[in-house]
Design a protein around this motif. Sequence first.
Motif, PDB file in Angstrom:
ATOM      1  N   SER A 128       0.840  -1.205   0.000  1.00 37.73           N
ATOM      2  CA  SER A 128       0.000   0.000   0.000  1.00 37.73           C
ATOM      3  C   SER A 128       0.864   1.241   0.000  1.00 37.73           C
ATOM      4  N   VAL A 129       1.943   1.185   0.807  1.00 37.26           N
ATOM      5  CA  VAL A 129       2.809   2.361   0.916  1.00 37.26           C
ATOM      6  C   VAL A 129       3.431   2.686  -0.439  1.00 37.26           C
ATOM      7  N   VAL A 130       3.926   1.641  -1.115  1.00 38.26           N
ATOM      8  CA  VAL A 130       4.554   1.868  -2.416  1.00 38.26           C
ATOM      9  C   VAL A 130       3.537   2.450  -3.403  1.00 38.26           C
ATOM     10  N   ALA A 131       2.352   1.832  -3.423  1.00 36.28           N
ATOM     11  CA  ALA A 131       1.332   2.310  -4.363  1.00 36.28           C
ATOM     12  C   ALA A 131       0.938   3.745  -4.042  1.00 36.28           C
ATOM     13  N   ALA A 132       0.810   4.030  -2.747  1.00 36.70           N
ATOM     14  CA  ALA A 132       0.402   5.377  -2.349  1.00 36.70           C
ATOM     15  C   ALA A 132       1.480   6.386  -2.731  1.00 36.70           C
ATOM     16  N   ALA A 133       2.754   6.010  -2.472  1.00 37.24           N
ATOM     17  CA  ALA A 133       3.844   6.913  -2.818  1.00 37.24           C
ATOM     18  C   ALA A 133       3.849   7.176  -4.319  1.00 37.24           C
ATOM     19  N   ALA A 134       3.568   6.123  -5.099  1.00 36.72           N
ATOM     20  CA  ALA A 134       3.529   6.279  -6.554  1.00 36.72           C
ATOM     21  C   ALA A 134       2.425   7.262  -6.949  1.00 36.72           C
ATOM     22  N   LEU A 135       1.272   7.120  -6.282  1.00 36.23           N
ATOM     23  CA  LEU A 135       0.149   8.020  -6.576  1.00 36.23           C
ATOM     24  C   LEU A 135       0.537   9.462  -6.284  1.00 36.23           C
ATOM     25  N   ALA A 172      -9.508   1.460   0.175  1.00 36.33           N
ATOM     26  CA  ALA A 172      -9.482   2.037   1.520  1.00 36.33           C
ATOM     27  C   ALA A 172      -8.049   2.251   1.974  1.00 36.33           C
ATOM     28  N   ALA A 173      -7.247   1.183   1.997  1.00 32.46           N
ATOM     29  CA  ALA A 173      -5.894   1.318   2.558  1.00 32.46           C
ATOM     30  C   ALA A 173      -5.032   2.278   1.739  1.00 32.46           C
ATOM     31  N   ILE A 174      -4.963   2.061   0.428  1.00 34.34           N
ATOM     32  CA  ILE A 174      -4.096   2.909  -0.401  1.00 34.34           C
ATOM     33  C   ILE A 174      -4.526   4.380  -0.354  1.00 34.34           C
ATOM     34  N   PRO A 175      -5.828   4.677  -0.520  1.00 35.84           N
ATOM     35  CA  PRO A 175      -6.211   6.095  -0.430  1.00 35.84           C
ATOM     36  C   PRO A 175      -5.870   6.725   0.920  1.00 35.84           C
ATOM     37  N   VAL A 176      -6.069   5.969   2.010  1.00 34.49           N
ATOM     38  CA  VAL A 176      -5.790   6.560   3.325  1.00 34.49           C
ATOM     39  C   VAL A 176      -4.298   6.823   3.468  1.00 34.49           C
ATOM     40  N   VAL A 177      -3.476   5.851   3.036  1.00 35.38           N
ATOM     41  CA  VAL A 177      -2.026   6.042   3.157  1.00 35.38           C
ATOM     42  C   VAL A 177      -1.570   7.190   2.248  1.00 35.38           C
ATOM     43  N   SER A 178      -2.142   7.291   1.039  1.00 36.74           N
ATOM     44  CA  SER A 178      -1.698   8.372   0.150  1.00 36.74           C
ATOM     45  C   SER A 178      -2.143   9.726   0.691  1.00 36.74           C
ATOM     46  N   MET A 179      -3.283   9.717   1.398  1.00 33.87           N
ATOM     47  CA  MET A 179      -3.739  10.954   2.036  1.00 33.87           C
ATOM     48  C   MET A 179      -2.742  11.381   3.112  1.00 33.87           C
ATOM     49  N   LEU A 180      -2.249  10.370   3.846  1.00 33.90           N
ATOM     50  CA  LEU A 180      -1.273  10.614   4.896  1.00 33.90           C
ATOM     51  C   LEU A 180      -0.022  11.258   4.304  1.00 33.90           C
ATOM     52  N   PHE A 181       0.453  10.695   3.191  1.00 32.90           N
ATOM     53  CA  PHE A 181       1.623  11.256   2.517  1.00 32.90           C
ATOM     54  C   PHE A 181       1.344  12.680   2.068  1.00 32.90           C
ATOM     55  N   MET A 182       0.180  12.843   1.434  1.00 33.45           N
ATOM     56  CA  MET A 182      -0.143  14.127   0.847  1.00 33.45           C
ATOM     57  C   MET A 182      -0.201  15.217   1.901  1.00 33.45           C
ATOM     58  N   SER A 183      -0.691  14.859   3.085  1.00 30.54           N
ATOM     59  CA  SER A 183      -0.911  15.885   4.114  1.00 30.54           C
ATOM     60  C   SER A 183       0.402  16.479   4.613  1.00 30.54           C
ATOM     61  N   VAL A 184       1.529  15.778   4.438  1.00 29.33           N
ATOM     62  CA  VAL A 184       2.795  16.332   4.928  1.00 29.33           C
ATOM     63  C   VAL A 184       3.642  16.906   3.792  1.00 29.33           C
ATOM     64  N   LEU A 185       3.076  16.927   2.565  1.00 36.79           N
ATOM     65  CA  LEU A 185       3.817  17.536   1.454  1.00 36.79           C
ATOM     66  C   LEU A 185       3.385  18.991   1.289  1.00 36.79           C
ATOM     67  N   THR A 186       3.980  19.671   0.317  1.00 35.91           N
ATOM     68  CA  THR A 186       3.696  21.085   0.088  1.00 35.91           C
ATOM     69  C   THR A 186       2.780  21.210  -1.128  1.00 35.91           C
ATOM     70  N   ALA A 187       1.876  22.186  -1.092  1.00 37.92           N
ATOM     71  CA  ALA A 187       0.944  22.369  -2.202  1.00 37.92           C
ATOM     72  C   ALA A 187       1.686  22.832  -3.446  1.00 37.92           C
ATOM     73  N   GLY A 188       1.358  22.222  -4.587  1.00 35.50           N
ATOM     74  CA  GLY A 188       1.906  22.700  -5.854  1.00 35.50           C
ATOM     75  C   GLY A 188       1.230  24.008  -6.222  1.00 35.50           C
ATOM     76  N   ARG A 189       1.867  24.760  -7.092  1.00 37.40           N
ATOM     77  CA  ARG A 189       1.334  26.071  -7.471  1.00 37.40           C
ATOM     78  C   ARG A 189      -0.065  25.938  -8.097  1.00 37.40           C
ATOM     79  N   PHE A 190      -0.301  24.855  -8.836  1.00 39.51           N
ATOM     80  CA  PHE A 190      -1.589  24.717  -9.532  1.00 39.51           C
ATOM     81  C   PHE A 190      -2.274  23.420  -9.157  1.00 39.51           C
ATOM     82  N   GLY A 191      -2.279  23.093  -7.887  1.00 33.84           N
ATOM     83  CA  GLY A 191      -2.831  21.818  -7.458  1.00 33.84           C
ATOM     84  C   GLY A 191      -1.728  20.791  -7.436  1.00 33.84           C
ATOM     85  N   GLY A 192      -2.068  19.579  -7.010  1.00 33.60           N
ATOM     86  CA  GLY A 192      -1.043  18.561  -6.878  1.00 33.60           C
ATOM     87  C   GLY A 192      -0.175  18.851  -5.658  1.00 33.60           C
TER      88      GLY A 192
END
Lengths: 367, 288
Positions: free
Chosen positions: A12-19, B29-49
Motif C-alpha cells: 500500500s505504501v509503495v502504491a500510495a507513494a507512486a500516486l 481504503a488502505a491505499i487512499p488513506v495512506v496516500s492521504m497521509l503522505f499528501m498531508s505532509v507535502l507542500t501544495a503545488g502552485r496549480f494543485g497537486g
Amino acid sequence: MAIMRKHKFSASVVAAAALVLSACGGSTGDASSATVDSSVDITTQKLVISNWAGYYPEDLPAKVKEAIGVDITITNHANNEEIMGKITASDDSGIDIAFVSGQYAQALAAGGKIVNFDKAAIPNLANLYPEVADLAYDKGTNYAAPYAWGTTGICYRSDLVDFTPDSWNDLLNPKDSIKGKTTMLATERWLALPAMKLLGYSMNTTNADEIAKAKEQLVKTKPTLLAYDDTAYYTKLVSGEAVLSESWDGWCNYGIAENPNIKFVIPKEGSDLWADTMVILSSSKNKEAAHAFINYILQADVHAWVANNILYKVPNKAATETLDPALSTSYPNMGLTPAELLKGEVVLDLGTDSKLYTDLATEVTSS
Amino acid sequence: MVKSGGSKNSRHLGWAWASPGLIFLTLFAAIPVVSMLFMSVLTAGRFGGVTTPINFDNFSRATDPIFVQVILNSLVIASATAILSLLIGFPTALFISRLSRKWQIILIVAIILPYWTNFLVRTYAWLVLLNNEGIINKFLKNIGLIDKPIEMLYTPGAVIVGMTYLYLPLMILPIYAALEKVDKNLTEAAYDLGSSVWKSLRTISIPLAMPGILIGLIFVFVPSLGNFVVPELLGGGKTVMIGNLVRDQFLKARDWPFGATFALILTLILIVLISLQSYASKKANVNA
C-alpha cells in the motif's frame, strides 16, 4: 499472518507513494507551442470537449460535424473547480478542449497544461474585439480563445424593492426592508468582490490589511443574507424569496426571461470583467481538429448563433454586429459595449495566494 | 497429520474467500488513506497537486480557531442528526417489528423506496417545503397561525432535518433487524406480570435493540459528518462543515495537502467513534 500484514502494508505504501509522486508531475513549466500539421485529415480525429452544462447550443455537435467533419463529444462540468480538478489530477484527462474562465486558463498555461495556439490555424481570431488582446489573463490571446465575457452586478426585483439599487452598499449593508432577502455569490473571489469594490480595493488584492477589512464587512453582511448561492438565486428572485442578488450578468437573464420586473445593474463602485475561454490541453492528440473547432466557433455567424442561444455577450466584434438589437432591449446586459465592460477589473489567477481568498470565504461563511 | 493438514487447507481456503474483500479494501481504503497521509505532509503545488519538501505545518494550521470551530460545528450537527434519527427511528422500528409479517415487509419496502430517487432530488424537495414562500409557510399563513413566514430554510436546523430525512432508513433498518429477532413472549410476559410499557421498553426492547441502535447511530453519524451538499443546499452556504472544508481546499484553494489534512482528521474522528461503537456493542451483547 504477521508477514502477510507487513507485505500488504508495504504494498500500500509503495502504491500510495507512486500516486503522490504522479500527482507531483507536471506542476511546473510553461505552455508549449502547438504546431498544426496541415497535412493531417482532421475528419479522422475525434474531440472530447468539456463545457459548462447549458452553456452551448444543444445541436452544436451536429453543426460541427456538418461544417468541419469532426465528431465531438461534449462532457459537462458544473464549475471551474471541477474541470481544474479533472485536468490537474492526471497527465491525460482524455479531454482535448476545455472551457474555463480566463484566470484558470492563466493558471493552466503557467502549469504547462495547455498549449499556445498555432494562430495560423485560427484565422477567425481576427473577428474578436481588438481590446481582447489586452485582457490581463492572456495578453495577446496566445492560449485562451474567449468564448463569452461579462461582468458581475446586482440582479433585483424592481417591483419588490422600494428604491433603485446602484451601489454595492445596497447589497452589503441592506435597508431594513430587504434584510433577509438578499443573496451573494458563494465562489470566493465573487464573495469578496462587492466588499473589495465598496472599499475601493482591487478584486485581485493580496494585501492582508485590505483582505481583513473586506472580511470585517462581509462578516457584518452575513446575518442580513438569505443565502450564499451561485446557481439557484434567479429562481429565488422569480419566487420572491429573494429581492436582490449579487449576480453574473447572464444568469440574471434567466430570471428576466421569467419575470420582466427583474432588472440588472452594475454598481457605481465598479465591478469585474470575466471571460470564459476555450483552451487546448497539452495532452490532446487531436490538436489539428481542436484548432479547427475553435476557429469554427469564432466564425461570425456561429458565435452570433451561440450568443443568441446562451444570452451571454461574446467578445466577437463581427458576431456582435450581426445580433438583433431587440435582444439588448429584453436583456440589457447584451447591449453593454466593450468600453463599458472594460471598465471592469480583469479577474486574475492569484496562484498560491488563492488560499487567502479560500480562508476569507471559510472565515466569513463559518462566522 | 490429517487433522493439521485439514486446518491448513481451511486456512488457505479462508484467505481465498477473503481475498476479493481484501483486494477491494486495499485498493479503495488502505491505499487512499495512506496516500492521504503522505499528501498531508507535502507542500501544495502552485496549480494543485503536491510537491516536496515534507513539512507538518498543515497540522498546526488546522488547529486555527476558525477550523476547530468548523470541526466542532460538524460534530454537533452530525450528533444532532444521529439523535433525531434515533428518536424517530426507534419507535418506527419498534412499531414495524410488532406488525404481522406481511405488513412488516410492506412498510420496510416503503422505507427503502425513496432511496431509489436521486439524493439531490430528495434534498431539493426540502427547499420547496421549507422556504419562506414555501408550502409549510403558505399553509401556516393561510390558516392564520402566522403573519410573517418562519425562517426555516438556510439554517443549521434545516441541515439537520434534511440529513435526518436522508439517513433515517439507515437507523430504522438495523434497529428493526435487532428487534425483529426479539421473542415477543418476553414483552407479553412482562405486561402479564404488571410491567408498565416504559419499564418493558427500558428492560427488554431497548437493551436487546442496543447493538442495532449503536449501528444505526454510526450509520447516520458517519455520512452526516462528511456531508457537504446538504449544508450548501439547505444551509444556504451559511453553515460550513468539515466536508465543505475538504472540498474547498482541493478544488478552490488548490491546496491538496491541507485538504488531505482535514480528510485525515475526519478519518481519525470516525476511527475513534467506530472503535467506541464496536466496544460498546460487544458490551451490550454480553449484557443482553
